[in-house]
Design a protein around this motif. Structure first.
Motif, PDB file in Angstrom:
ATOM      1  N   LEU A 261       6.402  10.870   0.530  1.00 23.24           N
ATOM      2  CA  LEU A 261       5.778  12.186   0.588  1.00 23.24           C
ATOM      3  C   LEU A 261       4.469  12.031   1.346  1.00 23.24           C
ATOM      4  O   LEU A 261       3.585  11.280   0.915  1.00 23.24           O
ATOM      5  CB  LEU A 261       5.531  12.715  -0.825  1.00 23.24           C
ATOM      6  N   LEU A 262       4.349  12.706   2.458  1.00 18.17           N
ATOM      7  CA  LEU A 262       3.247  12.462   3.397  1.00 18.17           C
ATOM      8  C   LEU A 262       2.399  13.719   3.568  1.00 18.17           C
ATOM      9  O   LEU A 262       2.905  14.767   3.970  1.00 18.17           O
ATOM     10  CB  LEU A 262       3.824  12.026   4.747  1.00 18.17           C
ATOM     11  N   SER A 263       1.101  13.605   3.272  1.00 12.30           N
ATOM     12  CA  SER A 263       0.202  14.750   3.395  1.00 12.30           C
ATOM     13  C   SER A 263      -0.763  14.631   4.557  1.00 12.30           C
ATOM     14  O   SER A 263      -1.471  15.592   4.874  1.00 12.30           O
ATOM     15  CB  SER A 263      -0.606  14.926   2.108  1.00 12.30           C
ATOM     16  N   GLY A 264      -0.827  13.448   5.166  1.00  9.05           N
ATOM     17  CA  GLY A 264      -1.810  13.244   6.217  1.00  9.05           C
ATOM     18  C   GLY A 264      -3.161  12.812   5.702  1.00  9.05           C
ATOM     19  O   GLY A 264      -4.098  12.596   6.487  1.00  9.05           O
ATOM     20  N   GLY A 265      -3.295  12.675   4.387  1.00  9.30           N
ATOM     21  CA  GLY A 265      -4.503  12.117   3.805  1.00  9.30           C
ATOM     22  C   GLY A 265      -4.420  10.605   3.754  1.00  9.30           C
ATOM     23  O   GLY A 265      -3.381  10.005   4.044  1.00  9.30           O
ATOM     24  N   LEU A 266      -5.494   9.956   3.372  1.00  9.91           N
ATOM     25  CA  LEU A 266      -5.552   8.497   3.360  1.00  9.91           C
ATOM     26  C   LEU A 266      -4.499   7.899   2.437  1.00  9.91           C
ATOM     27  O   LEU A 266      -3.819   6.921   2.793  1.00  9.91           O
ATOM     28  CB  LEU A 266      -6.954   8.048   2.938  1.00  9.91           C
ATOM     29  N   ASP A 267      -4.335   8.466   1.238  1.00 13.24           N
ATOM     30  CA  ASP A 267      -3.469   7.879   0.217  1.00 13.24           C
ATOM     31  C   ASP A 267      -2.012   7.804   0.681  1.00 13.24           C
ATOM     32  O   ASP A 267      -1.407   6.731   0.720  1.00 13.24           O
ATOM     33  CB  ASP A 267      -3.546   8.694  -1.079  1.00 13.24           C
ATOM     34  N   SER A 268      -1.451   8.969   0.993  1.00 13.15           N
ATOM     35  CA  SER A 268      -0.040   9.006   1.361  1.00 13.15           C
ATOM     36  C   SER A 268       0.198   8.352   2.715  1.00 13.15           C
ATOM     37  O   SER A 268       1.265   7.773   2.961  1.00 13.15           O
ATOM     38  CB  SER A 268       0.469  10.451   1.380  1.00 13.15           C
ATOM     39  N   SER A 269      -0.795   8.410   3.607  1.00 11.14           N
ATOM     40  CA  SER A 269      -0.643   7.785   4.923  1.00 11.14           C
ATOM     41  C   SER A 269      -0.607   6.267   4.800  1.00 11.14           C
ATOM     42  O   SER A 269       0.217   5.598   5.451  1.00 11.14           O
ATOM     43  CB  SER A 269      -1.794   8.208   5.837  1.00 11.14           C
ATOM     44  N   ALA A 270      -1.488   5.716   3.976  1.00  9.67           N
ATOM     45  CA  ALA A 270      -1.501   4.267   3.774  1.00  9.67           C
ATOM     46  C   ALA A 270      -0.192   3.802   3.141  1.00  9.67           C
ATOM     47  O   ALA A 270       0.411   2.809   3.575  1.00  9.67           O
ATOM     48  CB  ALA A 270      -2.682   3.883   2.887  1.00  9.67           C
ATOM     49  N   MET A 271       0.252   4.517   2.127  1.00 10.90           N
ATOM     50  CA  MET A 271       1.495   4.151   1.452  1.00 10.90           C
ATOM     51  C   MET A 271       2.695   4.263   2.394  1.00 10.90           C
ATOM     52  O   MET A 271       3.565   3.389   2.447  1.00 10.90           O
ATOM     53  CB  MET A 271       1.667   5.041   0.215  1.00 10.90           C
ATOM     54  N   THR A 272       2.733   5.327   3.199  1.00 12.95           N
ATOM     55  CA  THR A 272       3.827   5.504   4.157  1.00 12.95           C
ATOM     56  C   THR A 272       3.816   4.403   5.207  1.00 12.95           C
ATOM     57  O   THR A 272       4.869   3.851   5.565  1.00 12.95           O
ATOM     58  CB  THR A 272       3.721   6.886   4.825  1.00 12.95           C
ATOM     59  N   ALA A 273       2.637   4.077   5.719  1.00 19.68           N
ATOM     60  CA  ALA A 273       2.534   3.051   6.747  1.00 19.68           C
ATOM     61  C   ALA A 273       2.972   1.686   6.227  1.00 19.68           C
ATOM     62  O   ALA A 273       3.664   0.929   6.926  1.00 19.68           O
ATOM     63  CB  ALA A 273       1.101   2.983   7.274  1.00 19.68           C
ATOM     64  N   LEU A 274       2.584   1.345   5.008  1.00 18.36           N
ATOM     65  CA  LEU A 274       3.006   0.074   4.420  1.00 18.36           C
ATOM     66  C   LEU A 274       4.511   0.044   4.205  1.00 18.36           C
ATOM     67  O   LEU A 274       5.181  -0.963   4.480  1.00 18.36           O
ATOM     68  CB  LEU A 274       2.270  -0.163   3.104  1.00 18.36           C
ATOM     69  N   ALA A 275       5.056   1.159   3.709  1.00 17.66           N
ATOM     70  CA  ALA A 275       6.499   1.235   3.497  1.00 17.66           C
ATOM     71  C   ALA A 275       7.253   1.111   4.818  1.00 17.66           C
ATOM     72  O   ALA A 275       8.270   0.417   4.913  1.00 17.66           O
ATOM     73  CB  ALA A 275       6.855   2.540   2.798  1.00 17.66           C
ATOM     74  N   ALA A 276       6.750   1.787   5.856  1.00 16.84           N
ATOM     75  CA  ALA A 276       7.400   1.732   7.167  1.00 16.84           C
ATOM     76  C   ALA A 276       7.409   0.313   7.714  1.00 16.84           C
ATOM     77  O   ALA A 276       8.410  -0.152   8.275  1.00 16.84           O
ATOM     78  CB  ALA A 276       6.700   2.682   8.132  1.00 16.84           C
ATOM     79  N   ARG A 277       6.286  -0.386   7.562  1.00 20.77           N
ATOM     80  CA  ARG A 277       6.200  -1.756   8.071  1.00 20.77           C
ATOM     81  C   ARG A 277       7.180  -2.670   7.325  1.00 20.77           C
ATOM     82  O   ARG A 277       7.857  -3.507   7.946  1.00 20.77           O
ATOM     83  CB  ARG A 277       4.770  -2.268   7.925  1.00 20.77           C
ATOM     84  N   GLN A 278       7.272  -2.505   6.014  1.00 15.57           N
ATOM     85  CA  GLN A 278       8.162  -3.378   5.244  1.00 15.57           C
ATOM     86  C   GLN A 278       9.630  -3.088   5.526  1.00 15.57           C
ATOM     87  O   GLN A 278      10.444  -4.005   5.653  1.00 15.57           O
ATOM     88  CB  GLN A 278       7.851  -3.229   3.750  1.00 15.57           C
ATOM     89  N   LEU A 279       9.983  -1.809   5.640  1.00 20.55           N
ATOM     90  CA  LEU A 279      11.374  -1.475   5.934  1.00 20.55           C
ATOM     91  C   LEU A 279      11.763  -1.911   7.341  1.00 20.55           C
ATOM     92  O   LEU A 279      12.915  -2.284   7.599  1.00 20.55           O
ATOM     93  CB  LEU A 279      11.608   0.017   5.754  1.00 20.55           C
ATOM     94  N   ALA A 280      10.804  -1.871   8.257  1.00 16.56           N
ATOM     95  CA  ALA A 280      11.084  -2.290   9.627  1.00 16.56           C
ATOM     96  C   ALA A 280      11.490  -3.762   9.686  1.00 16.56           C
ATOM     97  O   ALA A 280      12.255  -4.174  10.572  1.00 16.56           O
ATOM     98  CB  ALA A 280       9.869  -2.042  10.509  1.00 16.56           C
ATOM     99  N   GLU A 281      10.995  -4.558   8.747  1.00 18.56           N
ATOM    100  CA  GLU A 281      11.380  -5.964   8.685  1.00 18.56           C
ATOM    101  C   GLU A 281      12.880  -6.128   8.452  1.00 18.56           C
ATOM    102  O   GLU A 281      13.456  -7.167   8.776  1.00 18.56           O
ATOM    103  CB  GLU A 281      10.607  -6.670   7.569  1.00 18.56           C
ATOM    104  N   HIS A 282      13.508  -5.105   7.890  1.00 16.07           N
ATOM    105  CA  HIS A 282      14.943  -5.139   7.599  1.00 16.07           C
ATOM    106  C   HIS A 282      15.727  -4.205   8.519  1.00 16.07           C
ATOM    107  O   HIS A 282      16.881  -3.879   8.242  1.00 16.07           O
ATOM    108  CB  HIS A 282      15.182  -4.750   6.137  1.00 16.07           C
ATOM    109  N   GLY A 283      15.055  -3.771   9.580  1.00 10.88           N
ATOM    110  CA  GLY A 283      15.722  -2.909  10.542  1.00 10.88           C
ATOM    111  C   GLY A 283      15.920  -1.490  10.069  1.00 10.88           C
ATOM    112  O   GLY A 283      16.751  -0.755  10.613  1.00 10.88           O
TER     113      GLY A 283
END
Length: 613
Positions: A261-283
């Protein structure tokens, strides 16, 4: 994620009460649309509705284990994010497993450690164990109160459920609200253990409640404690990032589609970015969703709470992290729809919401559920890292009351101004809040040598983490589970909460801004626009058509002067608000309209007995 319920009656055999147990269980159908199950044996009866997340074929409940001394049966709601490690340890201790579910790990963990299992779990959970070896019920809730859990003592036992509606479906429970319940509805202080319904209680966060023939006992297995912490800035930033990486990795585990859930604030953006980086490791590519309103970005008007619209920042994050993004765009008609309002109240069991922000949250979750079953949220980062305006507001900082109430009073007006004057006098909300505040701060320990300012900020942080956040967590859980969506909250991991709580305020705000530790810990993964953005709360519509729709609904209500809502609400105040010119409708008057409509629908849906004693 699931809905649980049950009944213990030491004076009867509950195998004959299947119809009542079924009725209690079916109230949880939205929480668990995938499966249902009931179990009864002698004085105990358990019901379960399942939302399948992990081990889809193997996690059915109630789950039982036969022992030579008697049956142990479990109904469980939530996720144990460390179930893999616990399973490995239990296997080493001789336990066998027939499923891959975390539910069986919790059951086997109870067999091994009893109620001490609670201290070993990392996750969000509310579960009940009927221990037939000792004829006792054990109810356990997670440390932060992420998952709801209620109980209702009876003369010979107890009723329990994920939500009050499950308990109220039993004829033994009385749908009554006394004056203290009304006070709780109109103060926004969240007294621990208070369930608003007369005779009903919450299993408090971090607590074990045990019921046997000798009565009911409570044991606190975790609470937020003050401890010395001397890490410097670089060490603190690194520790936060290490924790966040581990937390997000654990909370991405699921056998169903997940998203953020992404609001464009620091909290959800940081969490989304970390999740995206980790999932990218698995394609893999993370899905993200954001709420928006028709015309909001193009016609946005800055105010004291929100300086910028969310959408441009949302899209910056989606591009930077390469998410599969979707905006859920809502119009005023959908937000003001009485059917949506009724669904929100039914989800919460109470008229204590946030108006259009509740409606938009429900509609967002409903849309997300069409694509994903699990969502990660940035909820609670403001409480953990110190992000709200009241953390930096001198009046709020220095007030001898809950600091958010200072901001609410200034921004929205008196929330109780819809009530009849005689009821306002009888409730004496000022005294109720003052008593609650004194109780809330009484046990907060001050470190040796801690300055007056640091201790005051510690108290403010503690109040947010033990009072304020619980309102928002309940809202999040009840609204999401009403559409069968599991929302996980990485920032509520107790390891992160403990660490950041004991970090001095000077480090929490080392750059003179809110959430300094979080910003710096994730600076390498978030866009610069988000890094520089000032805190903005969850969005609220600015469309004047929404206020007009509220007025129309209020006029319809005024045309029914015998409606029981007017035993609570001042009809003349409502009439003035309903006929005010649209440009003169303030946030406070809009809030009053919303609260009145909520109260009226709640009375229609639940027909509660309201007692002014």
């Amino acid at each position: 994620m699931c809905g649980i319920t049950g009944w213990v009656s030491f004076d009867r055999d509950l195998r004959a009460e299947g119809e009542t147990l079924d009725a209690m269980t079916e109230t949880m159908s939205c929480r668990g649309p995938d499966d249902r199950g009931t179990w009864s044996e002698g004085p105990a009866a358990l019901g379960h509705r399942r939302l399948a997340i992990i081990d889809l074929p193997g996690g059915r409940q109630p789950m039982t284990a036969a022992t030579p001394e008697g049956t142990v049966a479990l109904v469980y709601s939530g996720e144990a994010y460390n179930f893999t490690e616990l399973r490995r340890e239990l296997t080493g201790r001789g336990h066998g497993f027939s499923t891959d579910s975390d539910t069986e790990v919790v059951l086997r963990g109870y067999l091994e450690w009893g109620a001490e299992l609670a201290g070993r779990l990392n996750g969000m959970y509310a579960f009940a164990v009927w221990d037939g070896r000792h004829d006792k019920l054990v109810m356990i809730r997670d440390r932060m109160g992420i998952k709801p859990f209620y109980y209702y003592p009876t003369p010979d036992g107890v009723l329990f459920g994920s939500e009050p509606k499950a308990i109220l479906a039993n004829p033994l429970a009385r749908a009554r609200v006394r004056l203290d319940g009304l006070r709780e509805l109109f103060t926004f202080v969240k007294t621990p253990g208070h369930a608003i319904w007369d005779g009903m209680h919450e299993v408090e966060p971090g607590t074990v409640v045990t019921v046997d023939r000798s009565g009911l006992r409570r044991h606190v297995y975790w609470q937020l404690e003050t401890r010395p912490q001397t890490d410097d800035r670089d060490t603190s930033v690194a520790a936060v990032r290490t924790l966040l990486d581990d937390i997000v990795r654990r909370q991405l585990v699921a056998d169903v589609p997940r998203c953020t859930l992404l609001s464009g604030g620091l909290d959800s953006s940081a969490m989304t970015a970390l999740a995206a980086r980790q999932l990218a490791e698995h394609g893999e590519r993370v899905r993200s969703f954001a709420v928006d309103f028709v015309g909001q970005t193009d016609h946005f008007v800055a105010d004291e709470l929100r300086a910028t619209p969310d959408t441009p920042f949302v899209h910056d994050v989606a591009r930077a992290s390469g998410t599969d993004h979707r905006d859920i765009v809502l119009d005023a008609q959908a937000l003001a729809d009485l059917d949506v309002r009724a669904k929100v109240i039914r989800a919460r069991d109470l008229p204590m919401g946030f108006g259009d922000m509740d409606a938009s949250l429900y509609l967002l979750f409903q849309a997300v559920r069409e694509h994903s079953t699990v969502a990660l949220s940035g909820e609670s980062a403001d409480e953990v890292f110190g992000g709200y305006l009241q953390f930096f507001d001198e009046e709020a900082r220095n007030a001898d009351t809950f600091p958010w109430l200072v901001r609410f009073s200034r921004d929205f007006g008196d929330d109780a101004d819809v009530l009849r004057p005689d009821l306002t006098e009888a409730m004496d909300l000022e005294a109720y809040v003052a008593d609650g505040y004194r109780t809330a701060v009484a046990g907060i320990r001050r470190l040796d040598g801690e300055s007056d300012f640091e201790y005051r900020m510690r108290r403010i942080c503690h109040l947010h983490l033990t009072r304020f956040v619980r309102v928002l967590l309940d809202r999040k859980d009840r609204t999401s589970m009403a559409v069968g969506l599991e929302v996980r909250v990485p920032f509520c991991d107790h390891r992160l909460v403990e660490y950041v709580y004991n970090t001095p305020w000077a480090l929490k705000s080392f750059d003179g801004r809110e959430k300094s530790l979080l910003r710096e810990a994730t600076a390498d993964v978030i866009p610069k626009s988000v890094y520089d953005r000032v805190k903005s709360p969850y969005p609220s519509t600015q469309d004047p058509k929404y206020a007009v729709a509220l007025q129309d609904h209020a006029k319809d209500l005024l045309a029914r002067p015998t409606h029981p809502v007017f035993d609570l609400v001042d009809a003349e105040r409502l009439r003035r608000a309903a006929h005010r010119d649209t440009p003169q409708i303030t946030q406070a008057s809009r809030r009053g309209l919303e609260r009145t409509l909520d109260l009226a629908l709640w009375l229609d849906l639940y027909s509660p007995e309201v007692s002014f004693s």
